[in-house]
Every structure is written in C-alpha cells, then in structure tokens.
Enzyme design. Structure first.
Site: not given
Ligand code: MG
Length: 432
Positions: A90, A228, A230
């Site tokens: 992430s 971010d 992902d």
């Molecule tokens: Mg994320």
C-alpha cells in the site's frame, strides 16, 4: 502472534516474506478453490506474486493472474472468483511488500477469515495436494479495461477540465490517467510510469505532495489528484494549488452522491457531525468502514484518503474517487467549495513507542481532565471545544496522536498536552 495487521500482511521484502507468501498461498488455496491475484508496481511484487501463486496451485486451487493493477481493480475482478489476493504494501516505502486478501464483494478478509489462515500457518497444517490435483495458473485478461468500463457507466459527462495526476509511480499509473482522458479531461501526468521505485514518499499526505500542489497551481489546472502505491487511496489539490484535507473530501463526496448515512473513522473531523448527516464512527482502518457499510450506510471513508462507494464495491476505490472529484470540480471551483466548509484546526502526528501499551497510557491522559472518554479505538478524550485521540498504529510500532479544536491555540494546546502525556509514560516505562 498475529500475521495480519489492520490492512493485511506487510514487511520488508526479504527471504522471510517470500517464504511467508508461499505459506499464505498454500493456506488460502486450501480454503478457496478459485482465486484471482494482482500486484502493485514494487520491484519485489512479481517475485512475491509467483511465490503466493505457487502456494495456491500446490494446494490445488485454481488461480488467475491479473498482473499489475490497483487494489480496487483487483477487488472488481474478484466478483468472478471465490477470493482475491493483492500483493502490495500500500503506502509503505518501496522496500516493503505484503498481501491483502479480499472477498467477492470487495471487502477485506474479516477477523475470522484471517484467523483461519493464521492458524493453518502456525499449526503447520499446510499440505500440498496430490500430484494430479496440483493446478496450473492462467492469465486474467482485461482487469483494467473492465474496471474503467464499469466506472465510466456512472459518469456520462465529458469534463473539460485540466487535471494534474501524481500516481507516485504506483499501480494507478496504468489506470487513472487513461480513465480521466476517457472522461474528456486534459491530463498532465507526474510520476505515472510503473517503475517500482517511488520518486516521492508514496503516502499521499500534504507533506509528500509538494510537487503536485506546485504543478497544479503553476499549470493553471482545475485540480490535482494523487494516489498511494495500490490506489485504494486518493487525495486531491484544489485550483489554487492547496491540498484538500481528507475530512473535507469526505463531506464533498457525501454531498455529491446525496448520502444520508455516512460511515467514517474515530479520527475524522467533527465538521462531519455538523453537516446534517447521520454519522457512524468506527475504529481506524478502511476495513472497519467497509464492515460497517455492509450493515448500513450510503458512503464511507477515512481522512487518510480511502473512499468506499458501496454501490460499486466495499473496497476503497481511489480510481472511482478520482472520477467523482472531477465531477464535483466540473460544477463549481473546488477552492470555493472547500472554503464554504468550516475548518477546525486538526493536528496529526505520531511517536515511536516500542513496547508501550495503551493501558499504561490511560492514567497519564486522564490527567488532562476530559469531559468524557471513548474507547472505540485507543483512547478518545472529549472536551467542550475539541478532542484528542491516542491510539496504537495498526501497521507500525508507533502511537498516533490526533487533536482537533475550534481554534488553533486550543488545538495546539490539546496536542501538546497529549504528546507530553505519551512522552511521560514512555519515560516512566523505561525507568521501570
Ligand atoms: Mg493503499
């Protein structure tokens, strides 16, 4: 011992993590017979993905590889499977990686699903299927096209806006610029090549988006958008080049979709309670927002930039949110909208806290003499004109501190008192 944090499994991408990916694959493959797997752009993601897939197939599960895609795109594809697995850390730095496990409705695995996987790994009950039951993987074609097509169904207008997009070289690099061009926008891209190295700190916070705010202002764009690693998160910048706080974005999205019942986390601003919405508060973490939305609610999110539109998916969808913020900006300048929402000073920070537990902190915090104390997540101290929240981070060995009040001076005073209480407690624990 627990493997799963608030948002799945995360760690430095090393030998241990690669071995763990194989084990998690074996465990997931034993329970779920047909799994789709995606990954973000990190240099270790392909190796992690193959390790995980190897486990799935060896356990006898069928598996489709959807390639490099955002988490919400994987969530959309998971509708056709028993489960989805996203290889990502992430918003952690590029040397990290991890795994997020998803249900067909886009929600993250709940605590009992996670416990089942953990127990299989810790009990050493992982087994490889008989040789003739081991599967081969196949490719899942068109995950991005399907996600974009579904998103476009809800946005029929052609928007003549100029948008600067900073994907941080994460997975959205392959999706958001394309989606917004389809919506008619003039797109200026920054950091939109999927290199696996993040040129800026990948968490989309105000401190990390200096280049985006500058570029949005200097290019005369209508707005800026950032993700971010992902792309389950999306944050935005207004036409004056100002970073928009997540609490205000939450209000804008709720108004845009006509939401009446909104779900947000305990650390979101008190302005949300003053907007005439029914507000339900959860623990910090988008998975808790999704869990609550499963029961009821029209929209949910948390101020760090995860936005859940339950009619689309229970997975936070930064790509869908990008289309939504463009729609909002096409009706009225974002700067005007933002300035019309009250602003209460809200300070957020954290302190490294190896070994300090919340129960030890409580007496130090109570010395601040709050009117009431809440314990949905950590310790929330409520005062007549503001609040302080102290909680252990779900992903790092840190204590997070948030303070909000109706004036700058009071917010700073509450923040400083909270910080002093934490430091006093850490000092006392070291002396014990
Ligand atoms: Mg994320």
């Amino acid at each position: 011992m627990r493997l799963f944090g608030t948002s799945g499994i995360r760690g430095i991408a090393d030998n241990d993590l690669l071995q763990l990916a194989l084990k998690v694959g074996l465990a997931v493959g034993k329970v779920y017979g047909n799994v789709v797997v995606g990954c973000d752009t990190r240099t270790s993601s392909d190796a992690m993905k193959h390790s995980f897939i190897s486990g799935l197939l060896a356990a006898g599960s069928r598996c489709c590889d959807a390639g490099v895609i955002p988490t919400p795109t994987l969530a959309f594809a998971t509708r056709e499977f028993d489960a989805g697995a996203m290889i990502t850390a992430s918003h952690n730095p590029p040397e990290y990686n991890g795994m997020k496990l998803l249900n067909p409705d886009g929600s993250a695995f709940n605590s009992s699903q996670k416990r089942q996987i953990e127990e299989m790994i810790f009990n050493d009950s992982l087994t490889v299927a008989p040789w003739d039951k081991i599967q081969s993987s196949s490719i899942y074609e068109g995950a991005i096209a399907k996600h974009v097509e579904r998103t476009l169904q809800n946005f029929s207008n052609k928007f003549k806006l100029k948008v600067v997009i900073d994907c941080g070289c994460g997975a959205a690099s392959l999706v958001t610029p394309y989606l917004l061009e389809k919506l008619g926008c003039e797109v200026v891209t920054m950091n939109c090549y999927p290199s696996g190295f993040f040129p800026r700190n990948i968490e989309p916070t105000e401190a990390n988006l200096g280049d985006l705010t500058k570029a949005t202002k200097e290019s005369g764009a209508d707005l800026g958008i950032a993700h971010d690693g992902d792309a389950d998160r999306m944050m935005a910048v207004d036409d004056k080049g100002r970073f928009i706080p997540g609490d205000k974005l939450l209000v804008l999205f709720a108004r845009q979709i006509g939401a009446k019942k909104v779900v947000t986390t305990i650390d979101a601003s008190m302005i949300i309670d003053e907007m005439g919405l029914t507000v339900t508060r959860t623990r910090v973490g988008d998975n808790y927002v999704s869990e609550e939305l499963k029961k009821s609610g029209d929209f949910g999110g948390e101020p760090s930039g995860t936005w859940v539109f339950p009619t689309i998916s229970l997975c936070p969808d930064g790509v869908y949110a990008a289309a939504q913020i463009v729609t909002i900006a096409s009706k009225q300048k974002l700067s005007q909208l933002i300035d019309s929402i009250p602003h209460y000073p809200l300070l957020r920070g954290s302190i490294t806290s190896e070994g300090v537990v919340m129960s030890k902190l409580e007496p130090y915090l109570m010395a601040m003499e709050p009117l009431s104390v809440g314990n949905i997540d950590g310790i929330k101290l409520n005062f007549k004109d503001g609040w302080v929240l102290v909680r252990a981070s779900g992903t790092e060995p840190k204590i997070r501190l948030t303070a909000e009040a109706k004036s700058e001076t009071r917010a700073q005073q509450l923040y400083d008192s909270g910080l002093k209480a934490i430091k006093d407690c850490i000092k006392a624990s070291k002396e014990e």
